[in-house]
Design a protein around this motif. Structure first.
Motif, PDB file in Angstrom:
ATOM      1  N   HIS A   1       0.863  -1.189   0.060  1.00  0.00           N
ATOM      2  CA  HIS A   1       0.027   0.083   0.033  1.00  0.00           C
ATOM      3  C   HIS A   1       0.866   1.318  -0.020  1.00  0.00           C
ATOM      4  CE1 HIS A   1      -3.423  -2.520   1.658  1.00  0.00           C
ATOM      5  NE2 HIS A   1      -3.469  -2.478   0.242  1.00  0.00           N
ATOM      6  N   TRP A   2       1.984   1.139   0.583  1.00  0.00           N
ATOM      7  CA  TRP A   2       3.028   2.239   0.639  1.00  0.00           C
ATOM      8  C   TRP A   2       3.236   2.605  -0.816  1.00  0.00           C
ATOM      9  CZ3 TRP A   2       3.755   6.658   2.318  1.00  0.00           C
ATOM     10  CH2 TRP A   2       4.983   7.403   1.696  1.00  0.00           C
ATOM     11  N   GLY A   3       3.853   1.462  -1.451  1.00  0.00           N
ATOM     12  CA  GLY A   3       4.249   1.738  -2.904  1.00  0.00           C
ATOM     13  C   GLY A   3       3.298   2.318  -3.729  1.00  0.00           C
ATOM     14  N   GLU A   4       1.886   2.027  -3.702  1.00  0.00           N
ATOM     15  CA  GLU A   4       0.834   2.488  -4.297  1.00  0.00           C
ATOM     16  C   GLU A   4       0.618   4.024  -3.962  1.00  0.00           C
ATOM     17  OE1 GLU A   4      -2.298   0.043  -3.263  1.00  0.00           O
ATOM     18  OE2 GLU A   4      -1.564  -1.637  -4.612  1.00  0.00           O
ATOM     19  N   THR A   5       0.596   4.237  -2.622  1.00  0.00           N
ATOM     20  CA  THR A   5       0.305   5.616  -2.016  1.00  0.00           C
ATOM     21  C   THR A   5       1.441   6.439  -2.610  1.00  0.00           C
ATOM     22  OG1 THR A   5      -0.623   4.510  -0.023  1.00  0.00           O
ATOM     23  CG2 THR A   5       0.005   6.918   0.216  1.00  0.00           C
ATOM     24  N   HIS A   6       2.646   6.126  -2.346  1.00  0.00           N
ATOM     25  CA  HIS A   6       3.869   6.933  -2.612  1.00  0.00           C
ATOM     26  C   HIS A   6       3.803   7.328  -4.118  1.00  0.00           C
ATOM     27  CE1 HIS A   6       8.197   6.903  -4.222  1.00  0.00           C
ATOM     28  NE2 HIS A   6       7.841   8.140  -3.989  1.00  0.00           N
ATOM     29  N   LYS A   7       3.438   6.598  -5.174  1.00  0.00           N
ATOM     30  CA  LYS A   7       3.337   6.818  -6.410  1.00  0.00           C
ATOM     31  C   LYS A   7       2.155   7.760  -6.792  1.00  0.00           C
ATOM     32  CE  LYS A   7       3.180   4.500 -11.084  1.00  0.00           C
ATOM     33  NZ  LYS A   7       1.582   4.259 -11.170  1.00  0.00           N
ATOM     34  N   SER A   8       0.828   7.437  -6.099  1.00  0.00           N
ATOM     35  CA  SER A   8      -0.127   8.253  -6.518  1.00  0.00           C
ATOM     36  C   SER A   8      -0.187   9.548  -5.676  1.00  0.00           C
ATOM     37  CB  SER A   8      -1.318   7.315  -6.129  1.00  0.00           C
ATOM     38  OG  SER A   8      -2.315   7.991  -5.395  1.00  0.00           O
ATOM     39  N   VAL A   9       0.498   9.718  -4.492  1.00  0.00           N
ATOM     40  CA  VAL A   9       0.503  11.146  -4.020  1.00  0.00           C
ATOM     41  C   VAL A   9       1.527  11.825  -4.676  1.00  0.00           C
ATOM     42  CG1 VAL A   9       1.733  12.235  -2.005  1.00  0.00           C
ATOM     43  CG2 VAL A   9       0.167  10.191  -1.463  1.00  0.00           C
ATOM     44  N   PHE A  10       2.772  11.451  -5.525  1.00  0.00           N
ATOM     45  CA  PHE A  10       3.470  12.213  -6.109  1.00  0.00           C
ATOM     46  C   PHE A  10       2.824  12.699  -7.546  1.00  0.00           C
ATOM     47  CE2 PHE A  10       8.114  11.825  -4.859  1.00  0.00           C
ATOM     48  CZ  PHE A  10       7.938  12.028  -3.523  1.00  0.00           C
ATOM     49  N   GLU A  11       1.936  11.798  -7.965  1.00  0.00           N
ATOM     50  CA  GLU A  11       1.299  12.090  -9.215  1.00  0.00           C
ATOM     51  C   GLU A  11       0.266  13.530  -8.954  1.00  0.00           C
ATOM     52  OE1 GLU A  11       0.657   8.014 -11.635  1.00  0.00           O
ATOM     53  OE2 GLU A  11      -1.316   9.007 -10.886  1.00  0.00           O
ATOM     54  N   SER A  12      -0.315  13.257  -7.749  1.00  0.00           N
ATOM     55  CA  SER A  12      -1.337  14.393  -7.391  1.00  0.00           C
ATOM     56  C   SER A  12      -0.369  15.707  -7.348  1.00  0.00           C
ATOM     57  CB  SER A  12      -2.094  14.005  -6.153  1.00  0.00           C
ATOM     58  OG  SER A  12      -2.912  13.145  -6.452  1.00  0.00           O
ATOM     59  N   PHE A  13       0.725  15.593  -6.392  1.00  0.00           N
ATOM     60  CA  PHE A  13       1.581  16.784  -6.381  1.00  0.00           C
ATOM     61  C   PHE A  13       2.202  17.089  -7.741  1.00  0.00           C
ATOM     62  CE2 PHE A  13       2.929  16.289  -1.594  1.00  0.00           C
ATOM     63  CZ  PHE A  13       1.379  16.219  -1.150  1.00  0.00           C
ATOM     64  N   ASP A  14       2.435  16.310  -8.548  1.00  0.00           N
ATOM     65  CA  ASP A  14       3.095  16.710  -9.933  1.00  0.00           C
ATOM     66  C   ASP A  14       2.028  17.561 -10.533  1.00  0.00           C
ATOM     67  OD1 ASP A  14       5.558  15.602  -9.764  1.00  0.00           O
ATOM     68  OD2 ASP A  14       4.796  13.598 -10.573  1.00  0.00           O
ATOM     69  N   ASN A  15       0.839  17.521 -10.314  1.00  0.00           N
ATOM     70  CA  ASN A  15      -0.384  18.222 -11.109  1.00  0.00           C
ATOM     71  C   ASN A  15      -0.773  19.376 -10.184  1.00  0.00           C
ATOM     72  OD1 ASN A  15      -0.492  16.870 -13.519  1.00  0.00           O
ATOM     73  ND2 ASN A  15      -1.125  15.054 -12.292  1.00  0.00           N
ATOM     74  N   PHE A  16       0.097  19.649  -8.954  1.00  0.00           N
ATOM     75  CA  PHE A  16      -0.395  20.620  -8.250  1.00  0.00           C
ATOM     76  C   PHE A  16      -1.762  20.310  -7.363  1.00  0.00           C
ATOM     77  CE2 PHE A  16       1.456  22.616 -11.806  1.00  0.00           C
ATOM     78  CZ  PHE A  16       2.909  22.985 -11.374  1.00  0.00           C
ATOM     79  N   LEU A  17      -2.065  19.147  -7.258  1.00  0.00           N
ATOM     80  CA  LEU A  17      -3.190  18.803  -6.514  1.00  0.00           C
ATOM     81  C   LEU A  17      -3.055  18.008  -5.103  1.00  0.00           C
ATOM     82  CD1 LEU A  17      -5.188  17.070  -9.394  1.00  0.00           C
ATOM     83  CD2 LEU A  17      -5.515  19.132  -8.697  1.00  0.00           C
TER      84      LEU A  17
ATOM     85  N   GLN B   1      -5.722  16.555  -3.011  1.00  0.00           N
ATOM     86  CA  GLN B   1      -5.923  15.097  -3.332  1.00  0.00           C
ATOM     87  C   GLN B   1      -4.955  14.359  -2.891  1.00  0.00           C
ATOM     88  OE1 GLN B   1      -5.071  14.076  -7.126  1.00  0.00           O
ATOM     89  NE2 GLN B   1      -7.404  13.667  -7.698  1.00  0.00           N
ATOM     90  N   GLY B   2      -3.717  15.046  -3.102  1.00  0.00           N
ATOM     91  CA  GLY B   2      -2.516  14.143  -2.567  1.00  0.00           C
ATOM     92  C   GLY B   2      -2.375  13.786  -1.001  1.00  0.00           C
ATOM     93  N   LEU B   3      -2.874  14.932  -0.311  1.00  0.00           N
ATOM     94  CA  LEU B   3      -3.115  14.660   1.349  1.00  0.00           C
ATOM     95  C   LEU B   3      -4.085  13.657   1.376  1.00  0.00           C
ATOM     96  CD1 LEU B   3      -2.602  18.481   2.421  1.00  0.00           C
ATOM     97  CD2 LEU B   3      -1.088  16.530   2.711  1.00  0.00           C
ATOM     98  N   GLU B   4      -5.225  13.791   0.698  1.00  0.00           N
ATOM     99  CA  GLU B   4      -6.358  12.856   1.098  1.00  0.00           C
ATOM    100  C   GLU B   4      -5.706  11.494   0.892  1.00  0.00           C
ATOM    101  OE1 GLU B   4      -9.550  13.983  -1.419  1.00  0.00           O
ATOM    102  OE2 GLU B   4     -10.612  12.225  -0.655  1.00  0.00           O
ATOM    103  N   LYS B   5      -5.013  11.102  -0.085  1.00  0.00           N
ATOM    104  CA  LYS B   5      -4.386   9.937  -0.352  1.00  0.00           C
ATOM    105  C   LYS B   5      -3.584   9.452   0.935  1.00  0.00           C
ATOM    106  CE  LYS B   5      -4.557  10.094  -5.362  1.00  0.00           C
ATOM    107  NZ  LYS B   5      -3.880  10.806  -6.410  1.00  0.00           N
ATOM    108  N   LEU B   6      -2.477  10.341   1.265  1.00  0.00           N
ATOM    109  CA  LEU B   6      -1.725   9.976   2.324  1.00  0.00           C
ATOM    110  C   LEU B   6      -2.362  10.005   3.548  1.00  0.00           C
ATOM    111  CD1 LEU B   6       1.361  10.267   2.599  1.00  0.00           C
ATOM    112  CD2 LEU B   6       1.500  12.329   3.652  1.00  0.00           C
ATOM    113  N   PHE B   7      -3.438  10.523   3.831  1.00  0.00           N
ATOM    114  CA  PHE B   7      -3.973  10.217   5.104  1.00  0.00           C
ATOM    115  C   PHE B   7      -4.732   8.960   4.971  1.00  0.00           C
ATOM    116  CE2 PHE B   7      -3.477  13.378   8.464  1.00  0.00           C
ATOM    117  CZ  PHE B   7      -2.549  14.310   7.846  1.00  0.00           C
TER     118      PHE B   7
END
Ligand code: MSP
Length: 504
Positions: free
Chosen positions: A386-402, A405-411
């Protein structure tokens, strides 16, 4: 190597710093920190916009020289950068000589190219407000009484040949569809460009405006608003000098939606094109904080003291809320109740509590050392995956300035860590005296520490102060390693339990 260069709007010093300014600067700071986290060489600029009639009038009404007034006001904005824990590399003031030099240089260059000309300027002028009005100021075709007497004025002024570049700008935007972000904003620019552009009046006569930069080719006139303010983005990084190439083109201008059209999306690209300077890569346009549906700037004024708010809840709490609550690009209603709700629920209960209970248990059950993982005990595959998925997807959100959304996934992951503690219940395992249970307990704590390390590393960009405390307490030296690795910190002696976000 060229730096990742990002800027914010420069704030007018005719009013106090407010939450709108605060949000924009925190958003830009988070982007700057995120790029540094990815090992990029970042240059982050912010600053203040000091010239113009309003400042001149304000200084006059307070009986001080405009420069002194600006010095005092600029200091409040500098103070804000410290209070907000901004990582800006520079702070530009439009009264600085480095800026004025570049404004003169740019104006002279355009004048020499025949792109600036003198002509008659006609407009409706409010004597009471001491400013020119626009058609949009009329209500049902009439000037509202608040403007007092409105006169039609004809005076000479200087104009920049904006209209000559309209077709070029449209073609540019059609080719560079992500110049303005979010992309729906770029459509608004193209919509605006459907109407023919007028040339831009860039001066005011000395009789009406003194507080500004005189035109280098006619000192009877003062540079008016945008030709002064927009050039801060190049003046602060040495336009006209060799070093300029290390910064320009800017990677990102972060601005609010009110100054996109026409200033940043029409005047600025055309000014640059005419000066033969490459265009910035992107404009990131954020929405407005509102109170009761109205733009919040002074409206929150009396009931809300920005500096007091930041002091009583802490900068990290404010930064977290601003980025979690507002979806980048959209408007958002500000409410203290929502702020306190998120503070207590997310920062205090979910994140702060996870950290403090983990530190407490490490102290109580493991002599404050991060335990070694026992291979024959419970595995951390789920968390690791789950960390692997979270990390990738949080970075994806951050790359798009979202960031929201990124924080929601991290939490979501933080909640999973909290569930993991409840399920493993180390406090029960510690009581059995059974060595297998002791192994499970130690593994549990090792996994929790690893989860906290990784989350804190990401949270550094949003809530830098508390994240740094956690990473320091865990003795993490390299904070850019995002792979799940439970042996990284094993054996480390950790500091006392941390209380990061006391419940309010
Ligand atoms: N001085 C000009 C900008 C020149 S940039 C070359 C200016 N200053 S401002 O002080 O009025 O606004 C500074 C920034 O704060 C702008 O990007 C503006 O959109 C932003 N905000 C002001 N009020 C705001 C909200 N209520 N909400 C979010 N941001 C808003 O414009």
């Amino acid at each position: 190597m060229k730096k990742f260069y990002l800027t914010t709007a420069i704030d007018y010093v005719n009013g106090q710093p407010h939450l709108g300014h605060t949000y924009e600067k925190v958003l830009a700071d988070t982007i700057a920190r995120y790029h540094r986290l990815k090992n990029e060489d970042v240059h982050f600029l912010t600053g203040v916009d000091e010239h113009g009639q309003k400042v001149q009038q304000k200084a006059q009404s307070e009986g001080v020289e405009p420069q002194l007034f600006c010095d005092q006001m600029a200091q409040k904005f500098v103070d804000l950068t410290h209070v907000l824990n901004l990582s800006n590399d520079d702070f530009v003031r439009t009264t600085q000589e480095r800026h004025k030099r570049v404004v003169r240089l740019a104006l002279q260059k355009l004048y020499d190219q025949g792109l600036i000309y003198k002509a008659e300027y006609r407009g409706f002028y409010s004597v009471k407000e001491e400013r020119f009005l626009q058609d949009k100021d009329r209500i049902h075709g009439e000037w509202p009484t608040l403007f007092g007497e409105v006169k039609e004025i004809v005076e000479n002024n200087y104009f920049f040949k904006l209209s000559a570049y309209q077709d070029w700008l449209i073609a540019f935007l059609n080719e560079n569809t992500d110049f303005v972000l979010p992309q729906f904003r770029q459509k608004q620019v193209l919509e605006f460009l459907k109407e023919p552009l007028n040339d831009l009046c860039i001066s005011r006569p000395q009789e009406r405006l003194q507080w500004g930069i005189p035109l280098p080719f006619d000192a009877q006139f003062i540079t008016y608003v945008w030709f002064d303010a927009l050039l801060n983005y190049v003046s602060a990084v040495g336009y006209g000098q060799k070093e300029f190439a290390n910064y320009w083109p800017a990677d990102l201008h972060v601005i609010g939606k009110d100054i996109l059209v026409p200033a940043h999306a029409v005047y600025w690209p055309i000014m640059l094109k005419a000066l033969d300077i490459p265009l910035p890569k992107h404009l990131l346009v954020h929405g407005w904080w509102l109170t009761s549906g109205e733009k919040l700037s002074k409206s929150l004024g009396n009931a809300f003291d920005l500096f007091e708010w930041l002091q009583s809840y802490g900068t990290d709490a404010a930064r977290y809320f601003l980025l979690r609550e507002m979806v980048t690009g959209q408007d958002c209603e500000f409410s203290i109740e929502n702020f306190i709700g998120r503070y207590n629920h997310e920062l205090a209960n979910e994140w702060g509590n996870l950290v403090s209970r983990t530190f407490n248990m490490l102290q109580r059950y493991c002599q404050s050392r991060v335990p070694v993982v026992h291979s024959d005990s419970i595995a951390s595959e789920n968390l690791q995956m789950h960390w692997g998925e979270t990390h990738k997807s949080v970075f994806e959100s951050f790359d798009n300035f979202l960031f929201s959304q990124g924080l929601e996934k991290l939490f979501k992951f933080i909640r999973e860590l909290n569930r993991f503690v409840e399920n493993q219940a180390p406090w029960k395992l510690s009581k059995t005296g059974n060595s297998k249970d002791q192994y499970i307990l130690e593994n549990t704590l090792a996994f929790l520490v690893e989860g906290i390390r990784l989350c804190a590393q990401i949270l550094q960009v949003i809530i830098p102060e508390s994240s740094a405390k956690i990473l320091k307490a865990l003795q993490v030296s390299r904070t850019t390693d995002f792979t799940w690795n439970t042996s990284l910190l094993q054996g480390a002696l950790i500091a006392d339990p941390l209380l990061l976000f006391p419940k309010k």
